[in-house]
Scaffold this motif. Sequence first.
Motif, short mmCIF file in Angstrom:
data_model
loop_
_atom_site.label_atom_id
_atom_site.label_comp_id
_atom_site.label_asym_id
_atom_site.label_seq_id
_atom_site.Cartn_x
_atom_site.Cartn_y
_atom_site.Cartn_z
N ALA A 160 0.85 -1.20 0.00
CA ALA A 160 0.00 0.00 0.00
C ALA A 160 0.88 1.25 0.00
CB ALA A 160 -0.92 -0.01 1.22
N PRO A 161 0.43 2.34 -0.59
CA PRO A 161 1.29 3.53 -0.72
C PRO A 161 1.91 4.01 0.59
CG PRO A 161 -0.67 3.80 -2.06
CD PRO A 161 -0.88 2.55 -1.27
N ALA A 162 1.12 4.10 1.66
CA ALA A 162 1.65 4.60 2.93
C ALA A 162 2.71 3.65 3.50
CB ALA A 162 0.52 4.80 3.93
N ALA A 163 2.50 2.34 3.33
CA ALA A 163 3.46 1.37 3.83
C ALA A 163 4.72 1.36 2.98
CB ALA A 163 2.83 -0.03 3.86
N ALA A 164 4.56 1.45 1.65
CA ALA A 164 5.71 1.44 0.75
C ALA A 164 6.59 2.67 0.94
CB ALA A 164 5.24 1.34 -0.69
N ALA A 165 6.01 3.74 1.50
CA ALA A 165 6.79 4.95 1.76
C ALA A 165 7.84 4.70 2.84
CB ALA A 165 5.87 6.09 2.18
N GLY A 193 15.74 9.43 -2.73
CA GLY A 193 15.77 9.93 -1.36
C GLY A 193 14.40 10.27 -0.81
N GLU A 194 14.26 11.51 -0.29
CA GLU A 194 12.99 11.93 0.31
C GLU A 194 11.86 11.92 -0.71
OE1 GLU A 194 13.30 15.63 2.32
OE2 GLU A 194 14.84 14.96 3.73
N CYS A 195 12.20 12.23 -1.95
CA CYS A 195 11.19 12.19 -3.01
C CYS A 195 10.61 10.78 -3.13
CB CYS A 195 11.79 12.63 -4.34
SG CYS A 195 10.68 12.47 -5.76
N ALA A 196 11.49 9.77 -3.13
CA ALA A 196 11.04 8.38 -3.29
C ALA A 196 10.30 7.87 -2.06
CB ALA A 196 12.23 7.48 -3.59
N ALA A 197 10.49 8.52 -0.92
CA ALA A 197 9.71 8.16 0.27
C ALA A 197 8.29 8.71 0.16
CB ALA A 197 10.38 8.69 1.53
N THR A 198 8.16 9.90 -0.39
CA THR A 198 6.83 10.49 -0.59
C THR A 198 6.12 9.86 -1.77
OG1 THR A 198 7.62 12.59 0.30
CG2 THR A 198 5.59 12.65 -0.98
N TRP A 199 6.88 9.55 -2.79
CA TRP A 199 6.35 8.96 -4.02
C TRP A 199 7.03 7.61 -4.24
CZ3 TRP A 199 2.54 11.79 -6.41
CH2 TRP A 199 2.45 13.14 -6.06
N PRO A 200 6.57 6.54 -3.59
CA PRO A 200 7.24 5.24 -3.72
C PRO A 200 7.27 4.75 -5.17
CG PRO A 200 5.67 5.23 -1.90
CD PRO A 200 5.43 6.49 -2.66
N PRO A 201 8.46 4.48 -5.71
CA PRO A 201 8.53 3.92 -7.06
C PRO A 201 7.79 2.59 -7.13
CG PRO A 201 10.68 4.66 -6.30
CD PRO A 201 9.78 4.69 -5.11
N TYR A 261 4.81 5.80 -10.17
CA TYR A 261 4.93 5.86 -8.72
C TYR A 261 3.55 5.78 -8.07
CZ TYR A 261 9.28 8.27 -10.14
OH TYR A 261 10.47 8.61 -10.74
N LEU A 262 3.56 5.44 -6.79
CA LEU A 262 2.40 5.63 -5.92
C LEU A 262 2.59 6.94 -5.16
CD1 LEU A 262 2.26 1.98 -4.61
CD2 LEU A 262 0.59 3.01 -6.16
#
Length: 306
Positions: free
Chosen positions: A73-78, A126-134, A173-174
């Motif tokens: 799920a997006p929040a978990a993948a972050a 980095g932080e971008c990929a945490a907010t927007w999980p690939p 991304y999610l």
Amino acid sequence: MFYRRAAMLAALTATGMLLLSACGGDAGSDGATGEKAPAAASSSGEIELAFKRGTAQENNAQQNTGDWAKAAAPAAAAKKPVVRKWVQLSAGRAGTLNHVVVNGAGFTLYRFDNDSANPSKSTCEGECAATWPPYLIAPGGRIFVDGVTPSAIGVIKRTDGNFQVTIGGWPVYLFSKDLKVGDTNGQGVGGTWFGVTPDGQRAGRPTEAESGNQPSSGASSEVRPASSVILFDAPDFSESGASQGIAGPGCQNVRRGSAFGSLSTNGSVKIWEEADCQGRSATVEGNVSNLADIEFTTIRSIRFAG
């Protein structure tokens, strides 16, 4: 139902190879993991995938795996990157967006304008990929296609060695703040994030051509060197047969077979009948729906720029 489209090819890494087939093993064995792709795959840039027509449910995918895993799920993948052993790409509706691609759990997939589609490249780290999980897939994974043409789907290798799905060349991304099915909270964020359509366009926005973001007349409209090629066993970019992707730079040998029916590419390349770019050759610019028409069905190597 598939939307027939041959214009886009699967985007690949700057080096390596992508093998695709129309069917694969038991979907019930698929899962999701928070680990990165195996070292062998990430070091060689080679990945094998299988397309399966229809949804994960129609193909009897195992519950709590792939897109259905809680960790996916997006929040978990972050919190931790998730490499899925299957993904689903469905052309559908989310919020006010129609058409937009959603995954097997119904979450919206996005593209980032600061990335590039040709060549396909992600700039979100980095932080971008945490907010927007690939949106990551494991080597040997399955892609369930539901209204998205396989020739529009690709994979790139990220800097961490994981493989990210692309649509129309754009990495997808999610969004970590999409908490429930149908959320489109990432739409328009920063003026650069948009839901992705089945052909890689920005959902809910004019296409690049309509908005004027296309090459103008003159030198800028010249065909650029291709970064990758997909070779289809059958003519007309058939979804029922096998296909393989190859990326540059330089001379790259074809690793499986030598007889092909059609070719999809994002620019100009030179194809050769013999390995190591030897023997008879031809230059192609863009897609060739039937290689027999140009009397060049045997391809053992391809030369890219660089």
